[in-house]
Design a protein around this motif. Structure first.
Motif, mmCIF file in Angstrom:
data_model
loop_
_atom_site.group_PDB
_atom_site.id
_atom_site.type_symbol
_atom_site.label_atom_id
_atom_site.label_comp_id
_atom_site.label_asym_id
_atom_site.label_seq_id
_atom_site.Cartn_x
_atom_site.Cartn_y
_atom_site.Cartn_z
ATOM 1 N N PRO A 1 -1.415 73.183 29.791
ATOM 2 C CA PRO A 1 -0.444 73.658 28.804
ATOM 3 C C PRO A 1 0.833 72.830 28.779
ATOM 4 C CG PRO A 1 -0.327 75.017 30.759
ATOM 5 C CD PRO A 1 -1.476 74.066 30.970
ATOM 6 N N THR A 2 1.542 72.915 27.665
ATOM 7 C CA THR A 2 2.905 72.392 27.534
ATOM 8 C C THR A 2 3.804 73.557 27.151
ATOM 9 O OG1 THR A 2 2.479 71.829 25.213
ATOM 10 C CG2 THR A 2 2.174 70.080 26.853
ATOM 11 N N ILE A 3 5.114 73.396 27.399
ATOM 12 C CA ILE A 3 6.089 74.426 27.040
ATOM 13 C C ILE A 3 7.106 73.811 26.095
ATOM 14 C CG2 ILE A 3 7.359 73.936 29.203
ATOM 15 C CD1 ILE A 3 8.440 76.819 29.047
ATOM 16 N N HIS A 4 7.265 74.420 24.952
ATOM 17 C CA HIS A 4 8.286 74.012 23.996
ATOM 18 C C HIS A 4 9.428 75.024 24.112
ATOM 19 C CE1 HIS A 4 10.314 72.449 20.581
ATOM 20 N NE2 HIS A 4 10.048 73.465 19.782
ATOM 21 N N THR B 1 20.927 73.435 28.637
ATOM 22 C CA THR B 1 20.483 73.572 30.044
ATOM 23 C C THR B 1 19.083 74.158 30.084
ATOM 24 O OG1 THR B 1 21.484 75.774 30.215
ATOM 25 C CG2 THR B 1 22.818 73.896 30.934
ATOM 26 N N PRO B 2 18.047 73.421 29.711
ATOM 27 C CA PRO B 2 18.018 72.012 29.331
ATOM 28 C C PRO B 2 18.156 71.846 27.817
ATOM 29 C CG PRO B 2 15.803 72.821 29.561
ATOM 30 C CD PRO B 2 16.694 73.976 29.889
ATOM 31 N N PRO B 3 18.246 70.586 27.364
ATOM 32 C CA PRO B 3 18.237 70.346 25.919
ATOM 33 C C PRO B 3 16.907 70.800 25.304
ATOM 34 C CG PRO B 3 18.994 68.401 27.124
ATOM 35 C CD PRO B 3 18.443 69.350 28.139
ATOM 36 N N ASP B 4 16.929 71.082 24.004
ATOM 37 C CA ASP B 4 15.701 71.497 23.318
ATOM 38 C C ASP B 4 14.618 70.431 23.513
ATOM 39 O OD1 ASP B 4 17.266 73.556 22.508
ATOM 40 O OD2 ASP B 4 17.336 72.971 20.388
ATOM 41 N N SER B 5 13.389 70.883 23.757
ATOM 42 C CA SER B 5 12.283 69.937 23.915
ATOM 43 C C SER B 5 11.792 69.464 22.548
ATOM 44 C CB SER B 5 11.135 70.600 24.686
ATOM 45 O OG SER B 5 10.626 71.714 23.962
ATOM 46 N N ILE B 6 11.034 68.365 22.580
ATOM 47 C CA ILE B 6 10.423 67.823 21.359
ATOM 48 C C ILE B 6 8.986 68.318 21.308
ATOM 49 C CG2 ILE B 6 9.758 65.700 20.157
ATOM 50 C CD1 ILE B 6 12.091 64.310 21.583
ATOM 51 N N TRP B 7 8.621 68.889 20.169
ATOM 52 C CA TRP B 7 7.272 69.450 20.012
ATOM 53 C C TRP B 7 6.214 68.401 20.360
ATOM 54 C CZ3 TRP B 7 4.973 73.930 19.704
ATOM 55 C CH2 TRP B 7 3.646 73.995 19.259
ATOM 56 N N PRO B 8 5.180 68.745 21.110
ATOM 57 C CA PRO B 8 4.780 70.109 21.503
ATOM 58 C C PRO B 8 5.380 70.597 22.828
ATOM 59 C CG PRO B 8 3.043 68.586 22.093
ATOM 60 C CD PRO B 8 4.099 67.773 21.421
ATOM 61 N N GLY B 9 6.357 69.847 23.367
ATOM 62 C CA GLY B 9 7.041 70.339 24.547
ATOM 63 C C GLY B 9 6.780 69.535 25.801
ATOM 64 N N ASP B 10 7.239 70.063 26.912
ATOM 65 C CA ASP B 10 7.145 69.395 28.214
ATOM 66 C C ASP B 10 5.882 69.833 28.953
ATOM 67 O OD1 ASP B 10 9.629 68.233 27.724
ATOM 68 O OD2 ASP B 10 10.711 69.908 28.660
ATOM 69 N N ALA B 11 5.344 68.897 29.715
ATOM 70 C CA ALA B 11 4.163 69.225 30.518
ATOM 71 C C ALA B 11 4.527 70.222 31.612
ATOM 72 C CB ALA B 11 3.582 67.958 31.135
ATOM 73 N N ILE C 1 3.438 72.080 35.444
ATOM 74 C CA ILE C 1 2.828 71.690 36.720
ATOM 75 C C ILE C 1 1.851 72.766 37.166
ATOM 76 C CG2 ILE C 1 3.304 71.164 39.150
ATOM 77 C CD1 ILE C 1 6.103 70.278 38.278
ATOM 78 N N GLU C 2 0.647 72.348 37.531
ATOM 79 C CA GLU C 2 -0.333 73.304 38.039
ATOM 80 C C GLU C 2 0.003 73.614 39.497
ATOM 81 O OE1 GLU C 2 -5.123 74.232 37.878
ATOM 82 O OE2 GLU C 2 -4.440 72.145 37.799
ATOM 83 N N VAL C 3 0.318 74.877 39.767
ATOM 84 C CA VAL C 3 0.712 75.293 41.116
ATOM 85 C C VAL C 3 -0.381 76.080 41.814
ATOM 86 C CG1 VAL C 3 3.173 75.266 40.631
ATOM 87 C CG2 VAL C 3 1.849 77.327 40.126
ATOM 88 N N ALA C 4 -1.357 76.519 41.082
ATOM 89 C CA ALA C 4 -2.525 77.201 41.627
ATOM 90 C C ALA C 4 -3.623 77.069 40.587
ATOM 91 C CB ALA C 4 -2.237 78.663 41.948
ATOM 92 N N ASP C 5 -4.831 77.439 40.951
ATOM 93 C CA ASP C 5 -5.955 77.291 40.034
ATOM 94 C C ASP C 5 -5.705 78.084 38.761
ATOM 95 O OD1 ASP C 5 -8.385 76.558 39.033
ATOM 96 O OD2 ASP C 5 -9.499 78.132 40.102
ATOM 97 N N GLY C 6 -5.498 77.373 37.625
ATOM 98 C CA GLY C 6 -5.282 78.025 36.339
ATOM 99 C C GLY C 6 -3.876 78.551 36.127
ATOM 100 N N LEU C 7 -2.946 78.292 37.075
ATOM 101 C CA LEU C 7 -1.567 78.774 36.950
ATOM 102 C C LEU C 7 -0.640 77.571 36.889
ATOM 103 C CD1 LEU C 7 0.301 81.332 37.019
ATOM 104 C CD2 LEU C 7 0.527 80.922 39.474
ATOM 105 N N PHE C 8 0.192 77.526 35.812
ATOM 106 C CA PHE C 8 1.083 76.394 35.577
ATOM 107 C C PHE C 8 2.519 76.905 35.525
ATOM 108 C CE2 PHE C 8 -3.063 75.360 34.024
ATOM 109 C CZ PHE C 8 -3.254 74.011 34.295
ATOM 110 N N SER C 9 3.468 76.075 36.007
ATOM 111 C CA SER C 9 4.866 76.521 36.071
ATOM 112 C C SER C 9 5.793 75.492 35.451
ATOM 113 C CB SER C 9 5.281 76.780 37.519
ATOM 114 O OG SER C 9 5.492 75.562 38.214
ATOM 115 N N TYR C 10 6.990 75.989 35.087
ATOM 116 C CA TYR C 10 8.067 75.145 34.573
ATOM 117 C C TYR C 10 9.383 75.758 35.045
ATOM 118 C CZ TYR C 10 11.116 72.521 31.409
ATOM 119 O OH TYR C 10 12.097 71.708 30.899
ATOM 120 N N SER C 11 10.298 74.915 35.546
ATOM 121 C CA SER C 11 11.568 75.403 36.086
ATOM 122 C C SER C 11 12.705 75.132 35.122
ATOM 123 C CB SER C 11 11.864 74.729 37.431
ATOM 124 O OG SER C 11 10.888 75.049 38.397
#
Length: 509
Positions: free
Chosen positions: A286-289, A298-308, A310-320
């Motif tokens: 997934p990506t996050i827009h 904080t942060p600036p708006d992302s550009i579509w389709p967004g930022d990648a 990080i997979e932190v567990a099987d099938g679970l992705f995170s963004y800080s």
């Protein structure tokens, strides 16, 4: 000398004895006496002859004020004289005892002071029972309770000393706290711990009287030779530290009763960042827009389709989100299978299958771990370089020793620190490098053995007349058959095949 009359001719009758007959004591001649204590119930009396009221004096009741009196009666003149006295009792005044939580409600006699009727005692209360309390009671031979004061227990603060006084006449009790001289006690704020500011303000305080010396020292050495300070002084420490480094603050205070010295340790840590973490499950890569973050950019708006993400567990992705209070967002797979527009201001996981959030991100934690990087656990050089590692969630360093001792109180290091060891080892001697690190969930403590060995001896090999097999040359044409069996080389094996043997190829071919 007093003695009772042989005939009970004259009797005292009044309110103290319920108007019964109490014979007067014969003194001499026509003089008789008695001692009576009158209450407040309309106190009065008469002197009656033979106890039958046929002859009684005075004609009207003799009225008195409450109290004790020595009464004298003249049988000739019928004159009655009264003298006020403290008491009619011939029993000696009781000895008064302290009874309370401090002595298990046993009896501790009070001492009679120079002031008449005043008894005194200094008593320590040291937490025997809560609340601390006591009574003053007449001492008894068998420990039984008799006359005691006050009606309710006298309550005092615990873990203190008191000068207790008791007035035997008024029954007044006083308890004045007595401050006993003791050696100082330190009250350093903060006492140990971590700080994430550039420096840390520490308040140096103590309790105690008649302080003769107070000093502090940062680092190792003799604290009694440190810098003088006054009670309540504030010092700033730690400005020179890097993240993960620690310092020791020694504080020393003394008076005539003794001295106290203590060491406090402070560690500089990375400042906690504001923000939150979002996770998503149910999407592949997934990506996050995100847009309209607060505070702005904080942060600036992302550009579509967004930022990648990080997979932190099987099938679970995170963004800080760092230093972010809230933000709009949506998740997608590079623009496909996008979610509705969402808003978040705290940690949470978005579940695509249900279209709902749950609080928090169940990111697996990484326990603290320690390790070293070294070319080999054995070395033949004079010394060897060792890289120290401390890893895990929120682990930025640890402590180490090089003598095999427990590293918990060893030398501080950061992840990636390089040390050089082994110069003092003899051949075939070993040493242990021990590392320790921790985070909020775990700790790691491990030792690694390094051994110094003798340098390798020079080889006896020489290229003179050495046999070298050139596989390419052997595949050339056999241009000179006379050298096919040089050095005893067979051209065929035991089965008559030449696979794996010399084929006869040479430069001439």
């Amino acid at each position: 000398m007093r003695f009772l009359s042989a005939q009970a001719e004259w009797d005292f009758r009044g309110t103290p004895n319920g108007w019964a007959n109490t014979p007067l004591e014969y003194v001499s001649g026509s003089e008789y006496t008695t001692c009576q204590t009158f209450g407040s119930d309309n106190p009065r009396f008469k002197i009656d002859r033979y106890g039958n009221w046929n002859e009684a004096y005075p004609s009207a009741d003799y009225t008195v004020s409450p109290g004790s009196y020595e009464i004298t009666f003249n049988s000739d003149s019928k004159y009655i004289a009264l003298k006020s006295v403290a008491s009619c009792s011939s029993t000696p005044d009781p000895v008064w005892c302290f009874r309370g939580t401090a002595n298990g409600w046993q009896q501790t006699p009070l001492a009679l002071s120079a002031t008449p009727g005043l008894y005194e005692l200094t008593q320590a209360f040291t937490g025997q029972e809560t609340p601390a309390r006591f009574k003053i009671a007449a001492c008894s031979a068998d420990g039984s309770w008799g006359e005691n004061y006050p009606t309710q227990d006298f309550v005092v603060a615990d873990n203190k000393n008191y000068a207790i006084s008791f007035n035997a006449s008024s029954h007044e009790i006083k308890a004045a706290e007595v401050v006993q001289p003791v050696k100082p006690e330190l009250a350093i704020t903060p006492a140990n711990g971590e700080f994430d500011t550039d420096s840390l303000n520490v308040t140096l305080s103590y309790s105690g009287v008649n302080i003769t010396d107070s000093r502090y020292l940062i680092g190792t050495g003799d604290a009694t030779q440190g810098t003088v300070f006054s009670n309540g002084d504030i010092i700033s420490v730690g400005a020179e530290l890097q993240i993960g480094q620690s310092l020791d603050l020694q504080v020393y205070v003394a008076n005539a009763q003794g001295a106290v010295s203590q060491t406090y340790t402070y560690t500089k840590v990375e400042a906690a960042q504001a923000g939150f973490i979002v996770c998503v499950e149910g999407l592949s890569q997934p990506t996050i827009h995100h847009w309209n973050a607060l505070p702005v950019d904080t942060p600036p708006d992302s550009i579509w389709p967004g930022d990648a993400m990080i997979e932190v567990a099987d099938g679970l992705f995170s963004y800080s989100f760092i230093d972010t209070e809230s933000s709009n967002m949506l998740f997608s797979e590079s623009g496909n299978n996008k979610t509705p527009d969402l808003t978040r201001a705290s940690d949470g996981t978005y579940h695509v299958s249900t279209g709902s959030w749950t609080d928090g991100c169940d990111i697996p934690t990484q326990d603290a771990d320690v390790s070293i990087d070294v070319v080999s656990p054995t070395f033949s050089t004079d010394d060897v370089s060792v890289t120290l590692h401390a890893t895990g969630d929120n682990v930025i360093g640890g402590r180490y020793t090089v003598d095999g001792s427990d590293p918990v109180n060893g030398i501080a290091f950061n992840h990636g620190t390089v040390i050089v060891v082994g110069a003092d080892l003899a051949i075939d001697e070993s040493m242990q490098v021990c590392l320790w690190a921790e985070n909020s969930d775990s700790s790691a403590n491990e030792c690694f053995t390094l051994t110094k060995i003798a340098p390798p001896s020079a080889s006896d090999f020489t290229w003179d007349n050495a046999s070298v097999y050139f596989v390419i040359t052997d595949r050339f044409k056999d241009g000179n058959s006379s050298n096919n069996n040089s050095y005893g080389r067979p051209s065929v094996d035991a089965t008559g095949k030449n696979i794996g043997t010399f084929h006869g190829g040479d430069i001439a071919g």
